[in-house]
Design an enzyme around this catalytic site. Structure first.
Site, PDB file in Angstrom:
ATOM      1  N   GLY A   1      24.242  10.188  -5.319  1.00  0.00           N
ATOM      2  CA  GLY A   1      23.644   9.027  -5.418  1.00  0.00           C
ATOM      3  C   GLY A   1      22.695   8.639  -6.572  1.00  0.00           C
ATOM      4  O   GLY A   1      22.862   9.080  -7.868  1.00  0.00           O
TER       5      GLY A   1
ATOM      6  N   LYS B   1       5.376  18.543  -2.756  1.00  0.00           N
ATOM      7  CA  LYS B   1       5.845  16.890  -2.825  1.00  0.00           C
ATOM      8  C   LYS B   1       5.399  16.346  -1.472  1.00  0.00           C
ATOM      9  O   LYS B   1       5.088  14.879  -1.599  1.00  0.00           O
ATOM     10  CB  LYS B   1       7.272  17.156  -2.860  1.00  0.00           C
ATOM     11  CG  LYS B   1       8.083  16.093  -2.947  1.00  0.00           C
ATOM     12  CD  LYS B   1       7.610  15.000  -4.140  1.00  0.00           C
ATOM     13  CE  LYS B   1       8.549  13.835  -4.283  1.00  0.00           C
ATOM     14  NZ  LYS B   1       9.085  13.122  -3.134  1.00  0.00           N
TER      15      LYS B   1
ATOM     16  N   HIS C   1       2.025  15.095  -2.019  1.00  0.00           N
ATOM     17  CA  HIS C   1       2.124  14.147  -3.344  1.00  0.00           C
ATOM     18  C   HIS C   1       2.636  12.632  -2.553  1.00  0.00           C
ATOM     19  O   HIS C   1       1.933  11.583  -2.856  1.00  0.00           O
ATOM     20  CB  HIS C   1       3.397  14.616  -4.182  1.00  0.00           C
ATOM     21  CG  HIS C   1       3.790  13.327  -5.023  1.00  0.00           C
ATOM     22  ND1 HIS C   1       4.638  12.439  -4.716  1.00  0.00           N
ATOM     23  CD2 HIS C   1       3.510  13.321  -6.454  1.00  0.00           C
ATOM     24  CE1 HIS C   1       4.987  11.622  -5.739  1.00  0.00           C
ATOM     25  NE2 HIS C   1       4.466  12.129  -6.887  1.00  0.00           N
TER      26      HIS C   1
ATOM     27  N   GLU D   1       0.544   9.217  -2.268  1.00  0.00           N
ATOM     28  CA  GLU D   1       1.174   7.836  -2.651  1.00  0.00           C
ATOM     29  C   GLU D   1       0.898   6.725  -1.517  1.00  0.00           C
ATOM     30  O   GLU D   1       0.830   5.722  -2.045  1.00  0.00           O
ATOM     31  CB  GLU D   1       2.551   8.429  -2.843  1.00  0.00           C
ATOM     32  CG  GLU D   1       3.571   6.924  -3.325  1.00  0.00           C
ATOM     33  CD  GLU D   1       4.864   7.414  -3.481  1.00  0.00           C
ATOM     34  OE1 GLU D   1       5.691   7.112  -2.426  1.00  0.00           O
ATOM     35  OE2 GLU D   1       5.470   8.202  -4.376  1.00  0.00           O
ATOM     36  N   TYR D   2       1.146   7.274  -0.394  1.00  0.00           N
ATOM     37  CA  TYR D   2       0.966   6.299   0.669  1.00  0.00           C
ATOM     38  C   TYR D   2      -0.403   5.579   0.505  1.00  0.00           C
ATOM     39  O   TYR D   2      -0.345   4.463   0.918  1.00  0.00           O
ATOM     40  CB  TYR D   2       1.093   6.974   2.061  1.00  0.00           C
ATOM     41  CG  TYR D   2       2.451   6.979   2.471  1.00  0.00           C
ATOM     42  CD1 TYR D   2       3.423   7.254   1.699  1.00  0.00           C
ATOM     43  CD2 TYR D   2       2.621   6.794   3.864  1.00  0.00           C
ATOM     44  CE1 TYR D   2       4.685   7.728   2.254  1.00  0.00           C
ATOM     45  CE2 TYR D   2       3.985   7.018   4.600  1.00  0.00           C
ATOM     46  CZ  TYR D   2       5.153   7.504   3.758  1.00  0.00           C
ATOM     47  OH  TYR D   2       6.286   7.733   4.034  1.00  0.00           O
TER      48      TYR D   2
END
Length: 303
Positions: free
Chosen positions: A9, A173, A176, A180-181
Site C-alpha cells: 500500500g 506507538k 503516540h 496525536e488524538y
C-alpha cells in the site's frame, strides 16, 4: 541489505522506495498485481507469492509486514512460518496491539524466528522526510536491522530508537497515537472558535500561517491544517465525520488498566465517536433535560 515488504500500500511501497534510494535491495509482495507492477516501476523486485521469499532472499532474511492489524497479520505469519528458517527476522511495521505482538513474538521464537515490532509514524510524507520508528525487539535483532532503520528514519541518529523488548514498539506507538488524538482535538476546537468569532473578521487560514513560525504550538499537524485551510478556507466540502484506527481506544483502555488518568486523550476519542452521530439520541436527551430542568430553549426540527 535485502528486505522483503509484505503489503505494498502507500506506506509499504514508500518505505521500499526509500530503502532503494539508500542502496538497499527491496523485494515486495502484495495480492494486488497493480501494486506489484508499480513497485517494480520504482525499482523494486516483485514477488508473485510469499513462498518465493525462501528462494529469492539470502539467509538470514528480513521480512517487513505492512498489513492491517489483527487477523491479517496472523494469516501472513501462518504463510511465512513454513518458508522462513531459524535466524530470520520478521518486522511488524503496522499498528498492531502490543499484546498481540507479545503473543506472536513468543510463538515465532519457538521456530527460531525473531519478531520485531516497529511502530511507524510519518504517513505519506515519510518517503521524503523519513519515518519515525519506535522499535521493540531483542538487542541482536535490532542491531542486525540497524542499517535498514537508519535508512528509513529522518537521519541515522534521529527519529528512531530501540525502545524495549518485543511489544514495546507497538506500545509506544499506541501512546503516540493517543497523544496525536489530543493534539488534533485541541487544534480543531481552537480553529472552531476562530471561525465562530464573526464580528472580528478573523481569517483562520492566515492565523494558522502565523502560528506555524515561532509559536509554541507550531507542529506538523498545524502545517497540514494551514495547508487545508489555504486550499478551502471554510472546508465546506468536508463531511464532519472522524474515523479512528483503534489505537486511541487501546490507549484509553490501557489508561484504565493502569489506573492512570488520561482525560484529554479519552475526551478526544469520545469526540471522534460523537462526530459520527448524525441523529444522536444522547444529544437529544441532553437537550430535553436542559429544557425541562432549566427552561432552556429546545430546538425543533422543521418538517
Amino acid at each position: 541489505m535485502d528486505v522483503a515488504f509484505i503489503g505494498l500500500g502507500k506506506m509499504g511501497a514508500s518505505m521500499g522506495a526509500r530503502l532503494l534510494a539508500a542502496g538497499h535491495v527491496a523485494h515486495g509482495y502484495d495480492r494486488d498485481a497493480d501494486r506489484r507492477r508499480a513497485f517494480v516501476e520504482r525499482g523494486g523486485r516483485a514477488l508473485d507469492s510469499v513462498a518465493q521469499l525462501g528462494d529469492r532472499l539470502p539467509s538470514p532474511r528480513v521480512v517487513w509486514l505492512m498489513v492491517p492489524a489483527g487477523e491479517t497479520v496472523d494469516a501472513v505469519l501462518a504463510e511465512l512460518e513454513p518458508v522462513l528458517t531459524s535466524g530470520d527476522i520478521v518486522v511488524d511495521g503496522g499498528n498492531s496491539h502490543y499484546k498481540d505482538t507479545l503473543r506472536r513474538a513468543a510463538r515465532l521464537q519457538k521456530s527460531g524466528l525473531q519478531f520485531v515490532d516497529a511502530g511507524t509514524s510519518g504517513g505519506i510524507w515519510g518517503l521524503e522526510n523519513g519515518y519515525c520508528l519506535m522499535v521493540g525487539g531483542s538487542d541482536a535483532a535490532v542491531t542486525r536491522l540497524r542499517p535498514i532503520l537508519e535508512a528509513l528514519a529522518p537521519g541515522k541518529d534521529r527519529g528512531w530508537g530501540h525502545v524495549g523488548p518485543p511489544g514495546a514498539g507497538h506500545f509506544v506507538k499506541m501512546i503516540h497515537n493517543g497523544i496525536e488524538y489530543g493534539m488534533m482535538q485541541a487544534y480543531a476546537e481552537g480553529f472552531a472558535l476562530l471561525g465562530k468569532k464573526k464580528d472580528l473578521e478573523l481569517d483562520p487560514a492566515a492565523i494558522a500561517e502565523i502560528w506555524r513560525h515561532g509559536s509554541v504550538i507550531r507542529s506538523w499537524l498545524l502545517d497540514l491544517t494551514a495547508q487545508a485551510l489555504r486550499e478551502e478556507p471554510g472546508l465546506e466540502s468536508v463531511e464532519p465525520w472522524v474515523a479512528d484506527s483503534g489505537e486511541g481506544r487501546w490507549t484509553v483502555a490501557e489508561a484504565i488498566d493502569l489506573d492512570t488518568p488520561a482525560p484529554v486523550l479519552t475526551l478526544a476519542l469520545i469526540e471522534r465517536l460523537a462526530s459520527r452521530e448524525k441523529d444522536s439520541l444522547a444529544h437529544k436527551i441532553l437537550a430535553v433535560m436542559r429544557a425541562r430542568f432549566g427552561g432552556h430553549p429546545l430546538r425543533r426540527k422543521h418538517s
